[in-house]
Design a protein around this motif. Structure first.
Motif, PDB file in Angstrom:
ATOM      1  N   MET A   1       0.849  -1.175   0.000  1.00  0.00           N
ATOM      2  CA  MET A   1       0.000   0.000   0.000  1.00  0.00           C
ATOM      3  C   MET A   1       0.886   1.225   0.000  1.00  0.00           C
ATOM      4  N   ASN A   2       0.505   2.195  -0.788  1.00  0.00           N
ATOM      5  CA  ASN A   2       1.286   3.405  -0.913  1.00  0.00           C
ATOM      6  C   ASN A   2       0.695   4.472  -0.002  1.00  0.00           C
ATOM      7  N   LEU A   3       1.436   4.889   1.041  1.00  0.00           N
ATOM      8  CA  LEU A   3       0.954   5.893   1.981  1.00  0.00           C
ATOM      9  C   LEU A   3       1.273   7.289   1.480  1.00  0.00           C
ATOM     10  N   LYS A   4       0.311   8.183   1.621  1.00  0.00           N
ATOM     11  CA  LYS A   4       0.518   9.576   1.268  1.00  0.00           C
ATOM     12  C   LYS A   4       0.482  10.410   2.545  1.00  0.00           C
ATOM     13  N   GLU A  11      -6.624   2.819   5.835  1.00  0.00           N
ATOM     14  CA  GLU A  11      -7.640   1.833   6.213  1.00  0.00           C
ATOM     15  C   GLU A  11      -8.762   2.499   6.989  1.00  0.00           C
ATOM     16  N   LEU A  12      -8.380   3.424   7.862  1.00  0.00           N
ATOM     17  CA  LEU A  12      -9.372   4.136   8.648  1.00  0.00           C
ATOM     18  C   LEU A  12     -10.252   5.001   7.748  1.00  0.00           C
ATOM     19  N   LEU A  13      -9.650   5.647   6.766  1.00  0.00           N
ATOM     20  CA  LEU A  13     -10.424   6.465   5.835  1.00  0.00           C
ATOM     21  C   LEU A  13     -11.366   5.606   5.009  1.00  0.00           C
ATOM     22  N   LEU A  14     -10.896   4.448   4.564  1.00  0.00           N
ATOM     23  CA  LEU A  14     -11.764   3.549   3.810  1.00  0.00           C
ATOM     24  C   LEU A  14     -12.936   3.081   4.666  1.00  0.00           C
ATOM     25  N   HIS A  15     -12.641   2.752   5.920  1.00  0.00           N
ATOM     26  CA  HIS A  15     -13.699   2.322   6.837  1.00  0.00           C
ATOM     27  C   HIS A  15     -14.698   3.461   7.041  1.00  0.00           C
ATOM     28  N   TYR A  16     -14.195   4.665   7.259  1.00  0.00           N
ATOM     29  CA  TYR A  16     -15.066   5.827   7.472  1.00  0.00           C
ATOM     30  C   TYR A  16     -15.943   6.069   6.246  1.00  0.00           C
ATOM     31  N   ARG A  17     -15.349   6.001   5.071  1.00  0.00           N
ATOM     32  CA  ARG A  17     -16.123   6.194   3.840  1.00  0.00           C
ATOM     33  C   ARG A  17     -17.202   5.123   3.700  1.00  0.00           C
TER      34      ARG A  17
END
Length: 66
Positions: A1-4, A11-17
């Motif tokens: 996974m490429n972190l920005k 993962e947290l952002l994906l879960h939140y979305r």
């Protein structure tokens, strides 16, 4: 996974979305349900009005002297 730098916890952002998407879907379903219930109530009231008019006319005809 490429972190920005702007997404430190992807993962947290994906879960939140995902949670936000589910909440939006549930809200839209409840709004649709409310509209359907409103339409059902209006339909029922219209039917009652028509039946009431029919009953009044039927009684009026039955009370006409022959």
């Amino acid at each position: 996974m490429n972190l920005k730098a702007s997404e430190p916890f992807p993962e947290l952002l994906l879960h939140y979305r995902g949670v936000v998407s589910r909440v939006k879907l549930e809200y839209s379903a409840s709004v649709r349900s409310a509209y359907l219930q409103r339409d059902n109530v209006r339909g029922a009231l219209d039917t009652i009005d028509k039946n009431e008019e029919f009953i009044k006319m039927t009684l009026a005809v039955m009370m006409i002297p022959v």
